[in-house]
Design an enzyme around this catalytic site. Structure first.
Site, mmCIF file in Angstrom:
data_model
loop_
_atom_site.group_PDB
_atom_site.id
_atom_site.type_symbol
_atom_site.label_atom_id
_atom_site.label_comp_id
_atom_site.label_asym_id
_atom_site.label_seq_id
_atom_site.Cartn_x
_atom_site.Cartn_y
_atom_site.Cartn_z
ATOM 1 N N HIS A 56 0.870 -1.183 0.000
ATOM 2 C CA HIS A 56 0.000 0.000 0.000
ATOM 3 C C HIS A 56 0.906 1.233 0.000
ATOM 4 O O HIS A 56 1.582 1.502 0.997
ATOM 5 C CB HIS A 56 -0.881 -0.040 1.255
ATOM 6 C CG HIS A 56 -1.757 1.148 1.464
ATOM 7 N ND1 HIS A 56 -3.131 1.087 1.353
ATOM 8 C CD2 HIS A 56 -1.475 2.437 1.814
ATOM 9 C CE1 HIS A 56 -3.652 2.271 1.623
ATOM 10 N NE2 HIS A 56 -2.661 3.116 1.910
ATOM 11 N N CYS A 85 -2.805 11.061 4.909
ATOM 12 C CA CYS A 85 -2.666 10.870 6.354
ATOM 13 C C CYS A 85 -2.551 12.240 7.025
ATOM 14 O O CYS A 85 -1.724 13.064 6.616
ATOM 15 C CB CYS A 85 -1.418 10.040 6.663
ATOM 16 S SG CYS A 85 -1.110 9.840 8.440
#
Length: 313
Positions: free
Chosen positions: A204, A237
């Site tokens: 990922h 994030c």
């Protein structure tokens, strides 16, 4: 290059959860249904998290109840705790995805608890599921933490081993804040495959520093066959200042298709869906191929070129 590569779409969970404006339930269902026709191995539909924690996914139960399930596609969901696991099992999720970080600081910031507490909580979920549904564990910050710096590869491998010992089907190695580079990826995938050949290994990547697709290629060349991606490159994030989102699914698939790998994807159909993303989220998205077209999409020459051909013939 006939190796089969499998893609997991995470836009409707990882991408949507940090959007500032709620995406209507009807839109989410329609998007998952459209993605199901594109050839994905998995679609991470939503997250069974508290609506207070992630209000953008407060409709998780309804979305899972309304999507049209395409045979051969696994519909997976993120599960943070026992209550989330119970809801996911009731919703007939094909896989439960559990998450913790390999960085203590990131785990405290993102999950509000130490790594040891996360491991204990996820272990309870695995015990509850008891093999009824496949479990995947996504380990965050495996290539570096923006607050701690380098995360030792040995530490990552140790966490993988601890979950493998509990009988999970797969582990996803996440470059959560886009700190990985291809040489580091090469070393990681070599070590993973040497020790965990029985696990379903997924990578990922984020494109925070522009190395996302290079890292995908390094992993593919190292033998990895499963990847997460996010349509349009949505996601990110909050603990990586200035960070862009995940790698764009369509960009990565286009690259591998162009190189001769078999992704099993209908790229034309996927690009039709990808071009809807700016309207769905209300802003531009990072993905490039949906804007520029495939490298095989040719364009007519300017009108004056015909005259120049004749002039110089």
């Amino acid at each position: 290059m006939t190796q089969r590569i499998y893609f997991n779409e995470v836009a409707t969970r990882d991408g949507f959860q940090i959007e500032p404006v709620f995406i209507p339930t009807d839109t989410k269902v329609a998007l998952v249904d459209a993605l199901g026709e594109c050839g994905y191995a998995k679609i991470e539909v939503t997250s069974f998290t508290s609506p207070k924690a992630i209000p953008m996914l407060r409709d998780a139960d309804e979305v899972m109840g309304r999507i049209r399930r395409v045979p051969g596609v696994e519909y997976t969901v993120l599960v943070p705790n026992l209550r989330g696991a119970e809801r996911a099992l009731e919703a007939r999720a094909d896989e439960l995805n559990l998450v913790m970080s390999t960085s203590e600081t990131h785990n405290l910031a993102n999950l509000r608890m130490p790594m040891a507490h996360s491991f204990a909580a996820l272990s309870e979920v695995i015990t509850l599921v008891n093999g009824r549904t496949p479990v995947n564990v996504s380990l965050s910050c495996c290539f570096g933490c923006p607050m701690e710096g380098k995360v030792p590869q040995a530490s990552v491998l140790d966490w993988v081993a601890r979950f493998a010992d509990q009988g999970v089907r797969g582990v996803t190695i996440c470059d959560t804040t886009g700190m990985a580079h291809p040489a580091q990826v090469g070393r990681m995938v070599e070590a993973l495959q040497a020790r965990f050949s029985d696990l379903q290994l997924t990578l990922h990547f984020h494109n925070t520093r522009g190395m996302g697709l290079a890292n995908v290629l390094a992993a593919v060349q190292g033998g990895i066959t499963r990847f997460d991606g996010s349509l349009g490159g949505l996601g990110g994030c909050p603990y990586a200042p200035g960070a862009s989102g995940n790698i764009s699914s369509e960009d990565a698939i286009h690259m591998l298709d162009a190189m001769g790998y078999d992704t099993g994807m209908d790229l034309d159909k996927l690009l039709e869906v990808a071009r809807q993303m700016p309207a769905i989220v209300g802003h531009e998205v990072p993905g490039q191929v949906a804007k520029a077209g495939r490298i095989t999409d040719l364009h007519p020459a300017p009108d004056f070129v015909a005259a120049l051909r004749e002039q110089f013939s």
